[in-house]
Design an enzyme around this catalytic site. Structure first.
Site, PDB file in Angstrom:
ATOM      1  N   GLU A   1     142.978 -10.899  31.278  1.00 19.61           N
ATOM      2  CA  GLU A   1     143.374 -11.584  30.079  1.00 19.61           C
ATOM      3  C   GLU A   1     144.324 -12.720  30.728  1.00 19.61           C
ATOM      4  O   GLU A   1     143.880 -14.106  30.533  1.00 19.61           O
ATOM      5  CB  GLU A   1     143.866 -10.920  29.010  1.00 19.61           C
ATOM      6  CG  GLU A   1     143.233 -10.072  28.321  1.00 19.61           C
ATOM      7  CD  GLU A   1     143.522  -9.029  27.407  1.00 19.61           C
ATOM      8  OE1 GLU A   1     144.612  -9.385  27.186  1.00 19.61           O
ATOM      9  OE2 GLU A   1     142.945  -8.318  26.725  1.00 19.61           O
TER      10      GLU A   1
ATOM     11  N   HIS B   1     140.698 -11.487  19.817  1.00 19.85           N
ATOM     12  CA  HIS B   1     141.059 -10.008  19.538  1.00 19.85           C
ATOM     13  C   HIS B   1     140.369  -9.677  18.223  1.00 19.85           C
ATOM     14  O   HIS B   1     140.343  -8.565  17.926  1.00 19.85           O
ATOM     15  CB  HIS B   1     142.736  -9.884  19.522  1.00 19.85           C
ATOM     16  CG  HIS B   1     142.998  -9.687  20.881  1.00 19.85           C
ATOM     17  ND1 HIS B   1     143.376 -10.978  21.572  1.00 19.85           N
ATOM     18  CD2 HIS B   1     143.503  -8.767  21.888  1.00 19.85           C
ATOM     19  CE1 HIS B   1     144.099 -10.564  22.756  1.00 19.85           C
ATOM     20  NE2 HIS B   1     143.922  -9.218  22.974  1.00 19.85           N
TER      21      HIS B   1
END
Length: 280
Positions: A140, A173
């Protein structure tokens, strides 16, 4: 103007191109999680292995976006590794100071864990901890910070780049809604939980992007991200388990950590300390 080298600034990409490129990165990253057909949940060991492979692959190709979208004049003066924060100049301080400052922010939750007996120095090494503490933070941060920020910084100012890339990070997300629905959660509850997750991932993303631009190093947001995953979201309700002086002391620790972090974030991240003369 954000990317500077030898006194010259490089901001020539159309903002729309930078945003579209970063949206494509988000799509590839999230899409890679669903290329494997499986009816098993996200916490199934096999699913974790497949998804880890996907995000590692996306991370591997992400620097290509930076290279293609960076002007030739910039690449002639600074390497692609420097642009994405993978180098040794100032690495020791970049690895220690941001982590220490993040530790200060979590002073309250750390003290709560110690008082509750939940604090443990040791970490069980299994596929779940590897995903949470190593694979997810690495992939990430490498994709959303090390590769996305240099793209954004060629079209936007540092504050704008931090906010936009962090919003994309938070939006990325929302795919967890699908997993929560599969786990039996009602749609309304799944949306509420995901909105909360969007909020704190976006806020953390801004902090993480700030660490990247101030230190010029990928390792700074990486270690901060791993530590935050280890700590989890602070549970304020834990304070209500204590009474009297102990609760007061823990509340004070929360405030000391917060205000100490605010002070340090203004003083501990001067770019010259980390030999960062690129992102200024």
């Amino acid at each position: 103007m954000a990317i500077a080298f030898d006194g010259k600034y490089f901001m020539q990409n159309d903002p729309a191109i930078s945003i579209l490129a970063c949206l494509l990165l988000v799509t590839l990253y999230v899409g890679g999680l669903y290329v494997w057909s499986s009816n098993k949940g996200r916490n199934d060991p096999q699913t974790i292995k497949y998804r880890s492979f996907s995000v590692c692959f996306v991370s591997l190709i992400s620097p290509t976006f930076v290279y293609v979208l960076s002007p030739t004049q910039l690449l002639d003066k600074v390497s692609i590794f420097k642009l994405i924060g993978v180098h040794f100049d100032g690495i020791l301080l970049s690895a220690t100071i941001p982590l220490a400052v993040t530790f200060v922010l979590f002073l309250g939750p750390i003290m709560v864990k110690i008082c509750s007996g939940k604090y443990s120095v040791g970490i069980d090494i299994d596929i779940f901890s590897l995903r949470t503490l190593v694979i997810a933070p690495f992939c990430e941060e490498f994709t959303f910070r090390a590769c996305m920020m240099p793209i954004m910084l060629q079209s936007f100012s540092i504050p704008q780049s931090c906010i936009i890339s962090s919003l994309l990070f938070g939006i990325g997300h929302f795919h967890h809604i699908y997993s929560r629905l599969k786990d039996g959660l009602e749609l309304k509850s799944a949306i509420i939980v995901s909105l909360f997750q969007f909020s704190y991932t976006t806020i953390f993303g801004i902090y993480s992007a700030y660490l990247f631009t101030r230190t010029g190093h990928f390792i700074a947001p990486l270690l901060a991200h791993s530590f935050c995953n280890f700590m989890g979201v602070p549970d304020i309700q834990e304070l209500y388990k204590y009474e009297g002086f102990r609760r007061t002391a823990l509340v004070i620790c929360y405030f000391i950590g917060l205000f100490g972090w605010i002070y340090l974030i203004k003083t501990a991240f001067q770019p010259n300390v980390y030999n960062n003369y690129l992102y200024t």
